[in-house]
Design a protein around this motif. Structure first.
Motif, PDB file in Angstrom:
ATOM      1  N   PHE A  67       9.783  -8.840  19.548  1.00 24.90           N
ATOM      2  CA  PHE A  67       9.114  -8.471  18.290  1.00 24.90           C
ATOM      3  C   PHE A  67       9.329  -7.002  17.958  1.00 24.90           C
ATOM      4  CE2 PHE A  67       5.351  -6.658  16.224  1.00 24.90           C
ATOM      5  CZ  PHE A  67       5.261  -7.449  15.081  1.00 24.90           C
ATOM      6  N   HIS A  68       9.466  -6.709  16.657  1.00 22.22           N
ATOM      7  CA  HIS A  68       9.509  -5.317  16.204  1.00 22.22           C
ATOM      8  C   HIS A  68       9.062  -5.254  14.737  1.00 22.22           C
ATOM      9  CE1 HIS A  68      13.287  -6.047  13.929  1.00 22.22           C
ATOM     10  NE2 HIS A  68      13.542  -6.880  14.917  1.00 22.22           N
ATOM     11  N   TYR A  69       8.584  -4.096  14.326  1.00 14.83           N
ATOM     12  CA  TYR A  69       8.223  -3.909  12.928  1.00 14.83           C
ATOM     13  C   TYR A  69       8.273  -2.432  12.577  1.00 14.83           C
ATOM     14  CZ  TYR A  69       3.470  -2.090  13.880  1.00 14.83           C
ATOM     15  OH  TYR A  69       2.404  -1.324  14.290  1.00 14.83           O
ATOM     16  N   TRP A  70       8.364  -2.145  11.298  1.00 14.69           N
ATOM     17  CA  TRP A  70       8.222  -0.777  10.797  1.00 14.69           C
ATOM     18  C   TRP A  70       7.609  -0.816   9.402  1.00 14.69           C
ATOM     19  CZ3 TRP A  70      10.630   0.342   6.232  1.00 14.69           C
ATOM     20  CH2 TRP A  70      11.780  -0.393   5.885  1.00 14.69           C
ATOM     21  N   LEU A  71       6.972   0.293   9.025  1.00 18.57           N
ATOM     22  CA  LEU A  71       6.347   0.424   7.709  1.00 18.57           C
ATOM     23  C   LEU A  71       6.814   1.711   7.045  1.00 18.57           C
ATOM     24  CD1 LEU A  71       2.643  -0.521   8.510  1.00 18.57           C
ATOM     25  CD2 LEU A  71       4.269  -1.920   7.223  1.00 18.57           C
ATOM     26  N   GLY A  72       6.876   1.698   5.714  1.00 13.22           N
ATOM     27  CA  GLY A  72       7.123   2.918   4.976  1.00 13.22           C
ATOM     28  C   GLY A  72       6.004   3.918   5.199  1.00 13.22           C
ATOM     29  N   ASN A  73       6.333   5.189   5.078  1.00 12.07           N
ATOM     30  CA  ASN A  73       5.404   6.258   5.434  1.00 12.07           C
ATOM     31  C   ASN A  73       4.065   6.157   4.703  1.00 12.07           C
ATOM     32  OD1 ASN A  73       4.844   8.899   6.731  1.00 12.07           O
ATOM     33  ND2 ASN A  73       4.873   9.637   4.630  1.00 12.07           N
ATOM     34  N   GLU A  74       4.108   5.806   3.405  1.00  8.44           N
ATOM     35  CA  GLU A  74       2.862   5.794   2.622  1.00  8.44           C
ATOM     36  C   GLU A  74       1.932   4.653   2.985  1.00  8.44           C
ATOM     37  OE1 GLU A  74       5.875   5.841   1.269  1.00  8.44           O
ATOM     38  OE2 GLU A  74       6.093   7.668   0.063  1.00  8.44           O
ATOM     39  N   PHE A  75       2.424   3.670   3.738  1.00 12.80           N
ATOM     40  CA  PHE A  75       1.622   2.470   3.999  1.00 12.80           C
ATOM     41  C   PHE A  75       1.211   2.336   5.460  1.00 12.80           C
ATOM     42  CE2 PHE A  75       4.218   1.685   0.242  1.00 12.80           C
ATOM     43  CZ  PHE A  75       3.223   1.391  -0.672  1.00 12.80           C
ATOM     44  N   ARG A  76       1.369   3.407   6.216  1.00 10.06           N
ATOM     45  CA  ARG A  76       0.926   3.398   7.608  1.00 10.06           C
ATOM     46  C   ARG A  76      -0.547   3.783   7.693  1.00 10.06           C
ATOM     47  NH1 ARG A  76       6.101   7.063   9.370  1.00 10.06           N
ATOM     48  NH2 ARG A  76       7.700   5.590   8.651  1.00 10.06           N
ATOM     49  N   GLY A  77      -1.196   3.267   8.720  1.00 17.36           N
ATOM     50  CA  GLY A  77      -2.585   3.634   8.946  1.00 17.36           C
ATOM     51  C   GLY A  77      -3.602   2.767   8.233  1.00 17.36           C
ATOM     52  N   TYR A  78      -3.149   1.705   7.565  1.00 20.69           N
ATOM     53  CA  TYR A  78      -4.055   0.810   6.848  1.00 20.69           C
ATOM     54  C   TYR A  78      -4.157  -0.571   7.504  1.00 20.69           C
ATOM     55  CZ  TYR A  78      -3.581   4.312   3.177  1.00 20.69           C
ATOM     56  OH  TYR A  78      -3.575   5.502   2.467  1.00 20.69           O
ATOM     57  N   GLY A  79      -3.501  -0.740   8.646  1.00 23.99           N
ATOM     58  CA  GLY A  79      -3.570  -2.015   9.347  1.00 23.99           C
ATOM     59  C   GLY A  79      -2.577  -3.050   8.866  1.00 23.99           C
ATOM     60  N   PHE A  80      -1.656  -2.680   7.960  1.00 19.56           N
ATOM     61  CA  PHE A  80      -0.711  -3.658   7.429  1.00 19.56           C
ATOM     62  C   PHE A  80       0.272  -4.148   8.494  1.00 19.56           C
ATOM     63  CE2 PHE A  80      -1.319  -1.285   3.205  1.00 19.56           C
ATOM     64  CZ  PHE A  80      -2.359  -2.109   2.835  1.00 19.56           C
ATOM     65  N   GLY A  81       0.727  -3.238   9.355  1.00 16.45           N
ATOM     66  CA  GLY A  81       1.679  -3.631  10.401  1.00 16.45           C
ATOM     67  C   GLY A  81       1.097  -4.658  11.367  1.00 16.45           C
ATOM     68  N   PRO A  82      -0.065  -4.382  11.961  1.00 13.19           N
ATOM     69  CA  PRO A  82      -0.666  -5.386  12.840  1.00 13.19           C
ATOM     70  C   PRO A  82      -0.970  -6.704  12.133  1.00 13.19           C
ATOM     71  CG  PRO A  82      -1.614  -3.234  13.280  1.00 13.19           C
ATOM     72  CD  PRO A  82      -0.732  -3.067  12.074  1.00 13.19           C
TER      73      PRO A  82
END
Length: 323
Positions: A216-231
């Motif tokens: 498994f792997h994932y990444w998020l754009g900088n503006e959308f980190r820290g909101y729980g979207f990745g998990p």
């Protein structure tokens, strides 16, 4: 004012930065209320906002405004094509198809419409993963395709993504398309875009599968980190993989120094293992395992890494290597 003016100069109230422009567009639509989408005398405002949304590839707003303009009979072929393209990229395939057919009925010889309809039709008839799009109330995961290149580019601009995720630093668009073909070509990789219903494309989540194991792997754009979207995206994908693909257990690797990614993986349900990883002394890596209550072993992880041709090596116990 052209769409390029909006990007390069920030004129007429449009902000310079994309995320600021996206917020500005939503605030403007909210302030205008239903009248902005319904009343004929707001036509110039609708077209102006539509240009801004296209300039910043704000697909949810492009789709919202373009569909309203189409319903009011004020959308020309270019507006309808941009709207259909946005709907397709967002995964709204039926709406995109309906609009494309409407365009072709009114302008059957329009070459751009014919080409776009052909590309859309080919994708819909043979999409990766059978068109599966796991989702929750806000996020939709859809297979990454060549028509998503601009969406990928907007978020991948942060160089930390390539470095932290061991992904290429693409020299040009052709290299990206070749990488995407290679990713899907092996048949053991699922690469999905993470689409937020209000904000559009925000990152990627991937899963390599071998037998009943996943990587498994994932990444998020900088503006959308820290909101729980990745998990959240990770839980959606892994639950889907367990139910539909028979994935029993999954592994992920993360740099020891990357505490935020470790926390994100832990929120998905990954647990740190004591299985050593070899091959990167300058930036040591940690192997994590999902679900936490499922048995894991160095032998199992080694078998998965070899099958998926992952460069990092899993250190096997001496007793195993001696056999």
């Amino acid at each position: 004012m052209t769409a390029q003016d909006a990007v390069s100069e920030g004129t007429d109230g449009a902000p310079y930065l994309r995320i600021d422009a996206m917020v500005w567009l939503r605030e403007t639509l909210a302030d205008g209320g239903d009248a902005l989408l319904d009343l004929p005398d707001r036509k110039s405002w609708r077209h102006q906002l539509f240009e801004h949304a296209c300039a910043y590839a704000d697909l949810p707003v492009v789709a919202q405004l373009g569909w309203a303009m189409h319903a009011l009979g004020e959308a020309d072929t270019t507006v309808r094509l941009d709207t259909a393209r946005a709907l397709w990229r967002m995964g709204e395939h039926e709406f995109a198809g309906d609009l494309l057919r409407h365009i072709l009925l009114s302008a059957p010889e329009q070459p751009e419409a014919r080409h776009l309809h052909q590309d859309w039709s080919q994708w819909c008839h043979a999409p990766p993963l059978g068109g599966a799009m796991p989702c929750d109330e806000e996020l939709r995961l859809q297979p990454l395709g060549h028509h998503h290149v601009d969406d990928f580019r907007w978020q991948y601009v942060d160089p930390d993504i390539a470095m932290l995720c061991n992904l290429p630093s693409f020299a040009d668009t052709e290299q990206w398309h070749a990488w995407l073909d290679e990713t899907w070509g092996g048949g053991d990789q699922a690469l999905l875009g993470i689409w937020h219903r209000q904000w559009g494309f925000i990152g990627c989540v991937g899963l390599g599968v071998y037998e009943d194991l996943g990587f498994f792997h994932y990444w998020l754009g900088n503006e959308f980190r820290g909101y729980g979207f990745g998990p959240r995206a990770g839980r959606v994908l892994l639950n889907f993989a367990r139910e539909h693909w028979g994935v029993r257990a999954c592994y992920a690797k993360v740099y020891v120094s990357n505490a935020s990614s470790q926390r994100g993986l832990a929120k998905i349900g990954f647990d740190a293992t004591d299985i050593p990883l070899l091959g990167n002394e300058a930036m040591p890596e940690l192997l994590m395992h999902w679900p936490a209550d499922e048995h894991c072993s160095a032998e199992e992880a080694h078998r998965l890494f070899v099958a998926l041709d992952i460069e990092t090596q899993v250190a096997l116990p001496l007793a195993h290597t001696a056999r």
